[in-house]
Scaffold this motif. Structure first.
Motif, mmCIF file in Angstrom:
data_model
loop_
_atom_site.group_PDB
_atom_site.id
_atom_site.type_symbol
_atom_site.label_atom_id
_atom_site.label_comp_id
_atom_site.label_asym_id
_atom_site.label_seq_id
_atom_site.Cartn_x
_atom_site.Cartn_y
_atom_site.Cartn_z
ATOM 1 N N GLU A 242 42.962 13.393 26.408
ATOM 2 C CA GLU A 242 43.004 14.587 25.248
ATOM 3 C C GLU A 242 42.181 15.447 25.217
ATOM 4 O O GLU A 242 42.107 16.271 24.309
ATOM 5 N N ILE A 243 40.868 15.336 25.920
ATOM 6 C CA ILE A 243 39.928 16.302 26.092
ATOM 7 C C ILE A 243 40.189 17.207 27.177
ATOM 8 O O ILE A 243 40.311 16.898 28.326
ATOM 9 N N ASP A 244 40.854 18.659 26.665
ATOM 10 C CA ASP A 244 41.327 19.209 27.432
ATOM 11 C C ASP A 244 40.161 20.338 28.251
ATOM 12 O O ASP A 244 39.029 20.115 27.979
ATOM 13 N N GLN A 245 40.533 21.276 29.122
ATOM 14 C CA GLN A 245 39.741 22.075 29.896
ATOM 15 C C GLN A 245 38.791 22.967 29.261
ATOM 16 O O GLN A 245 37.746 23.379 29.644
ATOM 17 N N ASP A 246 39.313 23.155 28.086
ATOM 18 C CA ASP A 246 38.478 24.137 27.430
ATOM 19 C C ASP A 246 37.473 23.493 26.265
ATOM 20 O O ASP A 246 36.533 24.207 25.874
ATOM 21 N N SER A 247 37.250 22.313 26.441
ATOM 22 C CA SER A 247 36.442 21.663 25.699
ATOM 23 C C SER A 247 34.886 21.766 26.405
ATOM 24 O O SER A 247 34.965 21.202 27.576
ATOM 25 N N PRO A 248 33.777 21.754 25.536
ATOM 26 C CA PRO A 248 32.548 21.615 26.323
ATOM 27 C C PRO A 248 32.376 20.300 26.676
ATOM 28 O O PRO A 248 31.368 20.050 27.678
ATOM 29 N N PHE A 249 33.254 19.304 26.553
ATOM 30 C CA PHE A 249 32.847 17.900 27.182
ATOM 31 C C PHE A 249 33.606 17.691 28.069
ATOM 32 O O PHE A 249 33.932 16.502 28.294
ATOM 33 N N HIS A 250 34.486 18.700 28.762
ATOM 34 C CA HIS A 250 35.460 18.316 29.750
ATOM 35 C C HIS A 250 34.783 17.704 30.925
ATOM 36 O O HIS A 250 35.206 16.737 31.417
ATOM 37 N N GLU A 251 33.581 18.292 31.304
ATOM 38 C CA GLU A 251 33.052 17.680 32.634
ATOM 39 C C GLU A 251 32.588 16.422 32.458
ATOM 40 O O GLU A 251 32.722 15.573 33.261
ATOM 41 N N ALA A 252 31.923 16.053 31.022
ATOM 42 C CA ALA A 252 31.470 14.739 30.862
ATOM 43 C C ALA A 252 32.943 13.763 30.731
ATOM 44 O O ALA A 252 32.715 12.654 31.221
ATOM 45 N N ALA A 253 33.963 14.420 30.292
ATOM 46 C CA ALA A 253 34.968 13.567 30.488
ATOM 47 C C ALA A 253 35.594 13.095 31.980
ATOM 48 O O ALA A 253 36.170 12.103 32.175
ATOM 49 N N LEU A 254 35.478 14.109 32.989
ATOM 50 C CA LEU A 254 35.881 13.647 34.169
ATOM 51 C C LEU A 254 34.833 12.634 34.689
ATOM 52 O O LEU A 254 35.239 11.735 35.301
ATOM 53 N N ALA A 255 33.562 12.751 34.419
ATOM 54 C CA ALA A 255 32.641 11.709 34.863
ATOM 55 C C ALA A 255 32.938 10.319 34.172
ATOM 56 O O ALA A 255 32.868 9.467 34.842
ATOM 57 N N ALA A 256 33.411 10.473 33.162
ATOM 58 C CA ALA A 256 33.893 9.245 32.245
ATOM 59 C C ALA A 256 35.045 8.717 33.042
ATOM 60 O O ALA A 256 35.109 7.516 33.102
#
Length: 477
Positions: A242-256
């Motif tokens: 649910e965290i899309d590419q435009d989110s500032p937390f997208h990179e953190a979501a990839l790590a997660a």
């Protein structure tokens, strides 16, 4: 009990309608757990139901989460155009409550356009907890919403990928008020609870925060982590998606996502995703670090060393002692000692007071039986810095053993084994020292203890010692 189980499972699955129905059943029966009031509070704030809001606050106030009350009441007062700052200034509470009060006092000063006072308050709050992503992000979003973008950017300084992403995503302007304040303190508490085996409470807090602010991807990250801790892996994956590419937390979501695959036991999938991130043209140091760590955990030390070396080269003169230690450690484990030694020495040079760097170099020298004077000095320094660290105590005992001083070695090795009774290395070292001291029965006892947790290679070595003792193996070597 049925209602309680339904409530917990509904929170985990995201079925908030079922969670609310189950909570209502428990509340009517007078058996609702204290945390149910958090969900009621979020609903009351969202629906602007003053009676339900006061009822929920009263219930929270009488429970273990009472330290949240001063902050939430202050934001409610802000919505009512009352003096929220004065209300916080009169509030009392313990250490945790005082910290949250200090942080939200600064946020309320921004909300009420008292910028100079807010910056002064932020300096104090950040000094008390400089690592807080939540405080910096919350303050920056409010400052940006008040037209103070340059000040907001200063709060998000740094090369951390999350901070970089946050700096580029200050367009979302939250409306300050009870919904904002409650959502952010719920998320802040969830972050503080991370790693403390409180997944159920974290799930509730983040679900409540998202009901107040559906765009809060920081809360989504924490929710996914808590769901993974409950082994609800599929639901955690859905939450991260649910965290899309435009989110500032997208990179953190990839790590997660990588960490989620690892927790599921799918190391290959975790490594594949980590490799794809590390191979991007704009890959960060954190991307490379994550991939190298996975390779190292899998025993592929040579490949890990290559990735660590790329990160070190990218860092240039800004490379840290940790990067040198990781590269040196991977090279050493890959059997490339001559290449490892300069990096291990550099780590000690950059961080002469870091016991882990001193211990790694000192033990590596001692275990090889080389430069024992230097090894002893390094390990004695490490032991003074961390006298209760079992691994360092073992290392110091081992260098004394290597120098033939069994009398000095034995008390240290015994102390280390008592602190870490399941350590293969420590028990094997202790067995070797007992054998050299002529205490053959105790030596075999220590080797057998080591064999309980040993892997295949270690088992073969230990069985040789159990069969032949240390003398014959030493002769064979």
């Amino acid at each position: 009990m049925i209602a309680l189980r339904a409530y917990r499972n509904a929170l985990a699955s995201g079925d908030m309608a079922l969670a609310r129905r189950a909570a209502a059943v428990m509340t009517r029966s007078g058996v609702a757990p204290a945390d149910v009031a958090i969900l009621d509070l979020a609903d009351a704030i969202r629906s602007k139901n003053a009676g339900a809001l006061e009822a929920a606050l009263t219930r929270i106030e009488s429970g273990p989460l009472d330290f949240l009350i001063p902050v939430i009441r202050a934001w409610v007062a802000y919505d009512r155009r009352e003096d929220a700052i004065a209300l916080l200034d009169r509030a009392e509470g313990g250490g945790l409550s005082r910290r949250y009060i200090a942080e939200h006092r600064a946020l309320l000063l921004i909300a009420t356009r008292q910028t100079d006072e807010a910056i002064a308050a932020l300096r104090v709050a950040i000094a008390a907890d400089g690592s807080s992503l939540d405080l910096r992000w919350n303050a920056a979003t409010l400052l940006a919403a008040r037209g103070k973008r340059s000040l907001a950017l200063t709060l998000l300084a740094g090369d951390d990928p999350v901070m970089t992403a946050l700096r580029g995503n200050l367009v979302r302007a939250p409306r300050p008020g009870a919904a904002f304040g409650a959502a952010r303190i719920f998320t802040r508490l969830a972050a503080d609870l991370g790693g403390q085996q409180t997944q159920l409470l974290t799930i509730l807090l983040t679900r409540a925060a998202l009901s107040l602010d559906p765009g809060d991807d920081r809360a989504r990250l924490l929710l996914a982590e808590a769901l993974a801790g409950e082994q609800a892996f599929e639901r955690a994956q859905v939450t991260l998606d649910e965290i899309d590419q435009d989110s500032p937390f997208h990179e953190a979501a990839l790590a997660a996502r990588i960490d989620l695959r690892r927790k599921r036991g799918d190391q290959a999938a975790a490594a594949t995703l980590a490799a794809s991130l590390a191979g991007r043209p704009d890959a960060s140091t954190a991307d490379r670090q994550r991939y190298a760590d996975l390779l190292s955990d899998a025993g592929d030390y040579a490949q890990a060393a290559e990735i660590y070396a790329q990160g070190l080269a990218a860092a240039g003169d800004d490379a840290t002692w940790v990067q040198h230690l990781q590269l040196g450690g991977a090279l050493e484990r890959a059997g490339q000692w001559d290449a490892a030694l300069p990096h291990l020495r550099k780590a000690v040079e950059l961080a002469p007071q870091q016991a882990v760097a001193l211990n790694y170099l000192g033990y590596s020298l001692a275990d090889r039986g080389i430069m024992l004077d230097e090894a002893e000095g390094l390990l004695e320094r490490a032991s003074r810095l961390r006298p209760d660290d079992a691994a360092i105590t073992d290392s110091l005992g081992w260098v004394y053993f290597k120098r033939g001083d069994v009398a000095r070695a034995l008390p240290l090795l015994e102390k280390a084994a008592q602190a870490e009774p399941s350590s293969v290395t420590i028990n094997e070292h202790l067995g070797d020292a007992y054998w050299r001291a002529g205490r053959r029965f105790e030596a075999r006892y220590a080797w057998r203890a080591a064999a309980i947790y040993a892997d295949a290679d270690e088992q073969a070595r230990l069985q040789g010692k159990l069969a032949n003792g240390l003398k014959l193996r030493a002769a064979a070597n």
